[in-house]
Design a protein around this motif. Structure first.
Motif, short mmCIF file in Angstrom:
data_model
loop_
_atom_site.label_atom_id
_atom_site.label_comp_id
_atom_site.label_asym_id
_atom_site.label_seq_id
_atom_site.Cartn_x
_atom_site.Cartn_y
_atom_site.Cartn_z
N ASP A 1 13.20 -20.05 79.77
CA ASP A 1 12.95 -20.31 81.19
C ASP A 1 13.40 -19.17 82.09
O ASP A 1 13.05 -19.14 83.27
N THR A 2 14.19 -18.26 81.54
CA THR A 2 14.70 -17.14 82.34
C THR A 2 14.56 -15.85 81.54
O THR A 2 14.45 -15.86 80.32
N LEU A 3 14.58 -14.72 82.24
CA LEU A 3 14.38 -13.43 81.60
C LEU A 3 15.43 -13.18 80.53
O LEU A 3 15.11 -12.73 79.43
N PHE A 4 16.69 -13.44 80.82
CA PHE A 4 17.75 -13.30 79.84
C PHE A 4 18.29 -14.68 79.49
O PHE A 4 18.46 -15.54 80.36
N SER A 5 18.58 -14.88 78.23
CA SER A 5 19.19 -16.13 77.81
C SER A 5 20.52 -16.33 78.54
O SER A 5 21.29 -15.38 78.72
N PRO A 6 20.82 -17.57 78.95
CA PRO A 6 22.12 -17.83 79.57
C PRO A 6 23.31 -17.50 78.68
O PRO A 6 24.44 -17.42 79.16
N GLN A 7 23.07 -17.28 77.40
CA GLN A 7 24.16 -16.94 76.48
C GLN A 7 24.66 -15.52 76.67
O GLN A 7 25.76 -15.18 76.23
N PHE A 8 23.84 -14.66 77.33
CA PHE A 8 24.29 -13.29 77.55
C PHE A 8 25.25 -13.24 78.73
O PHE A 8 25.18 -14.06 79.65
N PRO A 9 26.16 -12.25 78.74
CA PRO A 9 27.13 -12.16 79.84
C PRO A 9 26.45 -12.06 81.19
O PRO A 9 25.43 -11.39 81.34
N ASP B 1 17.51 -1.83 93.08
CA ASP B 1 17.99 -0.64 92.38
C ASP B 1 19.40 -0.26 92.81
O ASP B 1 20.22 0.15 91.98
N ALA B 2 19.67 -0.39 94.08
CA ALA B 2 21.01 -0.07 94.58
C ALA B 2 22.05 -1.02 94.00
O ALA B 2 23.17 -0.60 93.64
N LYS B 3 21.71 -2.30 93.91
CA LYS B 3 22.63 -3.29 93.33
C LYS B 3 22.86 -3.00 91.85
O LYS B 3 23.97 -3.19 91.33
N ILE B 4 21.82 -2.55 91.14
CA ILE B 4 21.97 -2.21 89.73
C ILE B 4 22.95 -1.05 89.57
O ILE B 4 23.86 -1.08 88.72
N ALA B 5 22.77 -0.01 90.37
CA ALA B 5 23.69 1.13 90.31
C ALA B 5 25.12 0.69 90.58
O ALA B 5 26.06 1.18 89.93
N GLU B 6 25.29 -0.24 91.48
CA GLU B 6 26.63 -0.71 91.85
C GLU B 6 27.25 -1.56 90.75
O GLU B 6 28.43 -1.42 90.43
N VAL B 7 26.45 -2.45 90.14
CA VAL B 7 27.01 -3.38 89.17
C VAL B 7 27.50 -2.66 87.92
O VAL B 7 28.49 -3.06 87.30
N LEU B 8 26.84 -1.57 87.54
CA LEU B 8 27.18 -0.89 86.29
C LEU B 8 28.52 -0.17 86.34
O LEU B 8 29.13 0.09 85.30
N ILE B 9 28.98 0.15 87.54
CA ILE B 9 30.29 0.81 87.65
C ILE B 9 31.30 -0.08 88.37
O ILE B 9 32.36 0.40 88.78
N SER B 10 30.98 -1.35 88.49
CA SER B 10 31.91 -2.28 89.15
C SER B 10 33.09 -2.55 88.22
O SER B 10 32.97 -2.60 87.01
N THR B 11 34.26 -2.73 88.81
CA THR B 11 35.47 -3.01 88.03
C THR B 11 36.02 -4.41 88.30
O THR B 11 36.89 -4.87 87.59
N ASP B 12 35.50 -5.07 89.31
CA ASP B 12 35.95 -6.41 89.66
C ASP B 12 34.96 -7.43 89.08
O ASP B 12 33.77 -7.38 89.36
N GLU B 13 35.46 -8.36 88.28
CA GLU B 13 34.59 -9.32 87.58
C GLU B 13 33.80 -10.19 88.55
O GLU B 13 32.61 -10.44 88.34
N LYS B 14 34.44 -10.67 89.60
CA LYS B 14 33.73 -11.53 90.55
C LYS B 14 32.63 -10.75 91.27
O LYS B 14 31.50 -11.23 91.43
N ALA B 15 32.95 -9.52 91.69
CA ALA B 15 31.95 -8.70 92.36
C ALA B 15 30.79 -8.41 91.42
O ALA B 15 29.62 -8.42 91.83
N ARG B 16 31.11 -8.16 90.15
CA ARG B 16 30.06 -7.88 89.17
C ARG B 16 29.15 -9.09 88.99
O ARG B 16 27.93 -8.96 88.95
N GLN B 17 29.76 -10.27 88.89
CA GLN B 17 28.94 -11.48 88.73
C GLN B 17 28.07 -11.71 89.97
O GLN B 17 26.90 -12.08 89.85
N ASP B 18 28.62 -11.47 91.15
CA ASP B 18 27.84 -11.64 92.39
C ASP B 18 26.65 -10.69 92.42
O ASP B 18 25.55 -11.07 92.85
N LEU B 19 26.84 -9.48 91.95
CA LEU B 19 25.75 -8.51 91.92
C LEU B 19 24.66 -8.93 90.94
O LEU B 19 23.46 -8.85 91.24
#
Length: 534
Positions: free
Chosen positions: A325-333, A466-484
């Motif tokens: 139902d989604t592009l990535f399985s919910p089992q992936f991080p 694209d900007a959010k992708i660039a940001e998420v890959l170098i994020s160090t905060d777990e909550k911020a990463r999940q939000d992105l």
């Protein structure tokens, strides 16, 4: 061009014709004191390629994996394990990874694997960053330094959370022996010979016919149980199935190599052994938001509602996969977002199209708008038997909602070119599975040479994605990463630029005298270390 000609000359060794290279667990007198050689024969849809570890098509990933190894290994459950690196440490700021290399490792020509040759491989990949700009790992590595003979520092520009996962990939950061490098040291245009530290070394090669891999006598770990692996090039799935029945092939391993009708027949016959892997990736279509009718969000959403996925799985895939139902399985991080599925609903699909001005005139089979028919091209790899079967089924599905689907099946290179240049309305664009999903694949969405970029290129918020992708890959905060990730994946889902079909699996079919067959968490690997012929 001269390098490629020289490489071809190295590869083409015609001492043994393919008919003498195995089949159904063939044996021959080897150089091991007269003992019989065990030869395993498999098949692939196309030539294995030049086996450059640092480059891509036409080299086939499974064959690159036979020859070359990574610093670390991606294991079951996502555990990162030591491999050519025995251990590693990460600096407090997350920017320096120090790898202690395994001592005593040799390449298949007997030369040593050490920090100097490891750095040389890193450096040539970094020299050709533009070739690898889909992979943020390469963009983020600043330099590689030698600490001592068996220690290297990989220095990053920013903390990069998927570093270890991406260092386990089949390409481009695996290791070529010194003698395999061209004279100028740059492998971008080719290599002299495929010299790796892996289980197998290329022994014989006849382009577009076969490749023979012999076990690497210098391998640092346990030796495989068979002496040679013959890879026969058979483009057609039905021809491959017949070759298997005639015992010209011992093992079929992977997705799309034979039709699932053939797989079902083999499975139900009771004469052969069959296996199905756990779900590995997502079978999906990319819908081009920048071309013709699929440029309309309403059309893309209607197509989502127009596919009976469970029917495809039951009748085309014979229950070998499960509905996606989604592009990535919910089992992936970071991917368990609770996104609302687009359920199968023909009435809803018709209503959406009608409201968008795509009208089905009385007596007509297909909808029209402003005198233009609702006609879409679905492109697929003609060598992939599963893609072909799904495409034919979708043609019937979409006809029910007044959409004319034209099927465009092409050989692999032409198919990949369509992905790169956006010359499609719909095209198969499966996710890559572990250890790529989601980070590596979302990174590639920013690269014009990928179907994902082309599919998204018409979205009004593409630059923001694209900007959010660039940001998420170098994020160090777990909550911020999940939000992105929430923003990236939710937006793509709402824009309906992907039509996920099923969570894909690999299959294996083999004869009774073959044992030790297994699957790897990486969908493009064929693990043969424990395969034996009795």
């Amino acid at each position: 061009m001269l390098k490629k000609i020289a490489l071809l000359g190295v590869f083409i060794i015609l001492a043994v014709i393919v008919s003498g290279c195995g089949g159904a667990g063939s044996e021959g007198t080897g150089d091991n004191g007269g003992a019989s050689e065990k030869v395993l024969t498999i098949s692939w849809t196309q030539d294995v390629g030049d086996l450059n570890p640092h480059m891509y098509s036409p080299s086939q990933m499974f064959a690159q994996d036979f020859v070359y190894e990574s610093l670390v290994e991606y294991g079951e459950g996502g555990v990162i394990k030591p491999h050519l690196a025995e251990s590693w440490t990460i600096s407090p700021d997350g920017k320096v990874y120090t790898f202690k290399l395994r001592q005593g490792v040799k390449f298949s020509d007997g030369s040593d694997f050490n920090a100097a040759v490891a750095k040389k491989n890193f450096d040539v990949v970094l020299l050709n960053r533009d070739e690898h700009n889909w992979l943020e790992l390469v963009n983020q590595i600043d330099q590689v330094n030698i600490v001592d003979d068996y220690t290297i520092d990989v220095v990053f520009k920013n903390p990069y959370y998927p570093a270890l996962q991406e260092l386990s990939l089949i390409r481009p950061l695996r290791f070529l022996g010194e003698a395999g490098f061209p004279d100028d040291g740059n492998t971008a245009e080719g290599i002299k010979a495929p010299i790796g530290t892996g289980l197998w070394a290329l022994e014989e090669y006849k382009p577009n016919e076969y490749a023979v891999f012999a076990k690497n006598p210098y391998y640092w770990g346990a030796q495989p149980k068979v002496d040679k692996v013959v890879v026969k090039v058979i483009p057609d799935g039905e021809t491959r199935a017949m070759a298997f029945e005639k015992q010209e092939i011992d093992l079929i391993h992977g997705s799309g190599l034979i039709s699932l009708d053939s797989f079902k027949q083999f499975r139900d016959s009771g004469q052969y052994r069959t296996m199905i892997s756990e779900p590995l990736n997502t079978k999906a279509l990319a819908l081009n938001s920048n071309r013709g009718p699929t440029g309309e969000q309403a059309v893309r959403i209607a197509l989502q509602h127009g596919v009976n996925k469970q029917s495809l799985i039951d009748n085309i895939l014979y229950g070998t996969e499960v509905k996606a139902d989604t592009l990535f399985s919910p089992q992936f991080p970071y991917c368990d977002l609770g996104l609302q599925p687009y359920e199968y609903d023909v009435e809803k699909a018709n209503s959406i199209l009608e409201s968008a001005g795509w009208v089905l005139q009385s007596g007509r089979e297909f909808r029209e708008k402003d005198g233009q028919p609702l006609e879409l091209e679905l492109c697929f790899d003609s060598a992939d038997n599963v893609q072909k079967a799904i495409a034919e089924a979708l043609q019937g599905e979409f006809k029910k909602i007044g959409v004319k689907l034209l099927l465009v099946g092409e050989e692999s290179q032409s198919y990949y070119q369509r992905q790169k240049d956006g010359n499609f309305h719909l095209i198969f664009a499966d996710t890559w599975g572990a250890p790529y999903d989601p980070h590596s694949m979302v990174s590639s969405m920013r690269t014009p040479a990928h179907a994902d970029y082309q599919a998204q290129s018409g979205l009004p918020m593409k630059a923001e994605i694209d900007a959010k992708i660039a940001e998420v890959l170098i994020s160090t905060d777990e909550k911020a990463r999940q939000d992105l990730y929430n923003y990236i994946l939710s937006t793509l889902h709402e824009q309906a630029v992907y039509l996920p079909l099923s969570y894909g699996t690999n299959i294996a079919v083999y004869h009774d005298n073959v044992s030790g067959v297994s699957f790897d968490p990486q969908t493009n690997r064929i693990p043969l270390a424990n395969v034996d012929i009795n």
